[in-house]
Design a protein around this motif. Structure first.
Motif, mmCIF file in Angstrom:
data_model
loop_
_atom_site.group_PDB
_atom_site.id
_atom_site.type_symbol
_atom_site.label_atom_id
_atom_site.label_comp_id
_atom_site.label_asym_id
_atom_site.label_seq_id
_atom_site.Cartn_x
_atom_site.Cartn_y
_atom_site.Cartn_z
ATOM 1 N N LEU A 1 -46.318 -50.418 8.991
ATOM 2 C CA LEU A 1 -46.903 -49.805 7.800
ATOM 3 C C LEU A 1 -47.471 -48.428 8.123
ATOM 4 C CD1 LEU A 1 -47.791 -49.922 4.830
ATOM 5 C CD2 LEU A 1 -49.881 -51.055 5.600
ATOM 6 N N LEU A 2 -48.188 -48.324 9.232
ATOM 7 C CA LEU A 2 -48.744 -47.030 9.620
ATOM 8 C C LEU A 2 -47.644 -46.014 9.914
ATOM 9 C CD1 LEU A 2 -51.764 -48.119 11.836
ATOM 10 C CD2 LEU A 2 -51.828 -47.114 9.544
ATOM 11 N N ALA A 3 -46.556 -46.455 10.543
ATOM 12 C CA ALA A 3 -45.435 -45.556 10.812
ATOM 13 C C ALA A 3 -44.801 -45.090 9.499
ATOM 14 C CB ALA A 3 -44.398 -46.253 11.690
ATOM 15 N N LEU A 4 -44.669 -46.003 8.541
ATOM 16 C CA LEU A 4 -44.105 -45.649 7.237
ATOM 17 C C LEU A 4 -44.998 -44.651 6.507
ATOM 18 C CD1 LEU A 4 -41.960 -46.148 5.025
ATOM 19 C CD2 LEU A 4 -43.403 -48.014 4.215
ATOM 20 N N ILE A 5 -46.312 -44.896 6.532
ATOM 21 C CA ILE A 5 -47.253 -43.981 5.885
ATOM 22 C C ILE A 5 -47.176 -42.601 6.543
ATOM 23 C CG2 ILE A 5 -49.719 -43.482 5.562
ATOM 24 C CD1 ILE A 5 -50.089 -46.562 5.222
ATOM 25 N N ALA A 6 -47.156 -42.572 7.870
ATOM 26 C CA ALA A 6 -47.069 -41.285 8.577
ATOM 27 C C ALA A 6 -45.782 -40.557 8.206
ATOM 28 C CB ALA A 6 -47.133 -41.519 10.087
ATOM 29 N N HIS A 7 -44.684 -41.289 8.131
ATOM 30 C CA HIS A 7 -43.406 -40.673 7.755
ATOM 31 C C HIS A 7 -43.465 -40.116 6.337
ATOM 32 C CE1 HIS A 7 -39.126 -40.010 7.319
ATOM 33 N NE2 HIS A 7 -39.158 -40.714 6.199
ATOM 34 N N GLU A 8 -44.046 -40.882 5.410
ATOM 35 C CA GLU A 8 -44.132 -40.437 4.017
ATOM 36 C C GLU A 8 -45.001 -39.190 3.870
ATOM 37 O OE1 GLU A 8 -42.456 -41.440 1.280
ATOM 38 O OE2 GLU A 8 -41.313 -42.726 2.613
ATOM 39 N N SER B 1 -46.601 -26.988 -4.443
ATOM 40 C CA SER B 1 -47.254 -27.771 -5.488
ATOM 41 C C SER B 1 -46.672 -29.184 -5.566
ATOM 42 C CB SER B 1 -47.110 -27.062 -6.832
ATOM 43 O OG SER B 1 -47.684 -27.841 -7.860
ATOM 44 N N GLU B 2 -45.351 -29.288 -5.567
ATOM 45 C CA GLU B 2 -44.706 -30.605 -5.635
ATOM 46 C C GLU B 2 -45.082 -31.466 -4.440
ATOM 47 O OE1 GLU B 2 -40.479 -30.150 -6.075
ATOM 48 O OE2 GLU B 2 -40.743 -28.750 -7.732
ATOM 49 N N SER B 3 -45.137 -30.863 -3.262
ATOM 50 C CA SER B 3 -45.486 -31.610 -2.057
ATOM 51 C C SER B 3 -46.937 -32.076 -2.098
ATOM 52 C CB SER B 3 -45.240 -30.759 -0.812
ATOM 53 O OG SER B 3 -43.854 -30.504 -0.680
ATOM 54 N N ALA B 4 -47.819 -31.230 -2.599
ATOM 55 C CA ALA B 4 -49.226 -31.613 -2.727
ATOM 56 C C ALA B 4 -49.374 -32.768 -3.722
ATOM 57 C CB ALA B 4 -50.067 -30.418 -3.157
ATOM 58 N N ILE B 5 -48.633 -32.697 -4.816
ATOM 59 C CA ILE B 5 -48.662 -33.771 -5.810
ATOM 60 C C ILE B 5 -48.142 -35.066 -5.187
ATOM 61 C CG2 ILE B 5 -47.567 -34.592 -7.956
ATOM 62 C CD1 ILE B 5 -47.735 -31.601 -8.913
ATOM 63 N N ARG B 6 -47.076 -34.957 -4.404
ATOM 64 C CA ARG B 6 -46.521 -36.149 -3.748
ATOM 65 C C ARG B 6 -47.540 -36.769 -2.796
ATOM 66 N NH1 ARG B 6 -41.099 -36.493 0.001
ATOM 67 N NH2 ARG B 6 -41.257 -38.714 0.394
ATOM 68 N N MET B 7 -48.239 -35.920 -2.031
ATOM 69 C CA MET B 7 -49.257 -36.436 -1.117
ATOM 70 C C MET B 7 -50.403 -37.091 -1.890
ATOM 71 S SD MET B 7 -49.295 -33.488 1.808
ATOM 72 C CE MET B 7 -50.661 -34.237 2.662
ATOM 73 N N GLN B 8 -50.796 -36.481 -2.995
ATOM 74 C CA GLN B 8 -51.850 -37.059 -3.819
ATOM 75 C C GLN B 8 -51.406 -38.422 -4.349
ATOM 76 O OE1 GLN B 8 -52.939 -34.719 -7.230
ATOM 77 N NE2 GLN B 8 -54.894 -35.751 -7.452
ATOM 78 N N ARG B 9 -50.141 -38.516 -4.759
ATOM 79 C CA ARG B 9 -49.608 -39.774 -5.261
ATOM 80 C C ARG B 9 -49.600 -40.841 -4.157
ATOM 81 N NH1 ARG B 9 -45.144 -37.841 -7.491
ATOM 82 N NH2 ARG B 9 -43.783 -38.422 -5.796
ATOM 83 N N VAL C 1 -51.668 -41.020 -1.603
ATOM 84 C CA VAL C 1 -53.058 -41.454 -1.413
ATOM 85 C C VAL C 1 -53.467 -42.402 -2.538
ATOM 86 C CG1 VAL C 1 -55.467 -40.677 -1.386
ATOM 87 C CG2 VAL C 1 -53.734 -39.435 -0.076
ATOM 88 N N THR C 2 -53.113 -42.071 -3.765
ATOM 89 C CA THR C 2 -53.427 -42.932 -4.907
ATOM 90 C C THR C 2 -52.766 -44.291 -4.738
ATOM 91 O OG1 THR C 2 -53.644 -41.028 -6.368
ATOM 92 C CG2 THR C 2 -53.245 -43.153 -7.426
ATOM 93 N N ASP C 3 -51.523 -44.299 -4.291
ATOM 94 C CA ASP C 3 -50.817 -45.564 -4.070
ATOM 95 C C ASP C 3 -51.517 -46.415 -3.013
ATOM 96 O OD1 ASP C 3 -48.966 -44.790 -5.957
ATOM 97 O OD2 ASP C 3 -47.387 -44.315 -4.502
ATOM 98 N N LEU C 4 -51.996 -45.772 -1.945
ATOM 99 C CA LEU C 4 -52.702 -46.509 -0.899
ATOM 100 C C LEU C 4 -54.015 -47.096 -1.420
ATOM 101 C CD1 LEU C 4 -52.096 -44.170 2.168
ATOM 102 C CD2 LEU C 4 -51.160 -46.466 1.810
#
Length: 173
Positions: free
Chosen positions: A35-42, A77-85, A87-90
């Motif tokens: 899970l941690l490897a997947l999160i780091a990859h994402e 902007s898209e990448s920042a939104i993806r990262m925010q998403r 974090v929200t998912d986590l």
């Protein structure tokens, strides 16, 4: 003799329980590591896009015209939104696991939600020259948690864009 036999049986049962516990602990540790490897990859993917775009914008040796600058800022902007998403998912996952998640079930237009998801990924769609068609009525009323279903739809559409070839059409039905 009976007490000794019972004690031996109890000792063996304890050893078997300890072995099962060690195996289950090792399995859980493996799942946690994956899970941690997947999160780091994402997180690595959008961070790489941000760093690359910022690097191009800051490099005095790379001439960037207005159109390229807008494209690079859009990627950031898209990448920042993806990262925010992510974090929200986590956070949402932690809430669901703890039993603290509350669904806001209401009636809403799923077609409008699909259109919002397409608009959110417009930059990515444009970069791959992909189009999205929404196949259905102009309005589709459903009952559900609009935010959660929006997250799910955005994840599905994002995967479709990611794995579909360039110059392709994606259909939401």
């Amino acid at each position: 003799q009976k007490a000794r036999s019972d004690a031996e049986a109890a000792r063996l049962a304890i050893q078997e329980s300890e072995l099962r516990l060690r195996e289950e602990t090792a399995e859980l540790e493996g799942l946690r590591t994956n899970l941690l490897a997947l999160i780091a990859h994402e997180f690595r993917t959008p961070l790489t896009a941000i760093r690359t775009s910022v690097g191009l914008l800051q490099d005095p040796g790379v001439p960037v015209d207005h159109t390229q600058e807008e494209r690079l800022l859009g990627a950031i902007s898209e990448s920042a939104i993806r990262m925010q998403r992510l974090v929200t998912d986590l956070v949402d996952l932690a809430k669901f696991r703890s039993g603290n998640a509350r669904l806001q079930v209401r009636r809403f237009d799923a077609t409008a939600l699909a259109n919002e998801a397409v608009r959110a990924l417009a930059g990515l769609l444009h970069s791959k020259n992909q189009t999205v068609t929404i196949d259905g009525p102009k309005r589709t009323w459903v009952y559900g948690d609009r935010v959660r279903l929006g997250q799910a739809l955005l994840n599905l559409l994002s995967n479709a864009v990611k794995f579909a070839p360039a110059d392709s059409e994606i259909t939401i039905t």
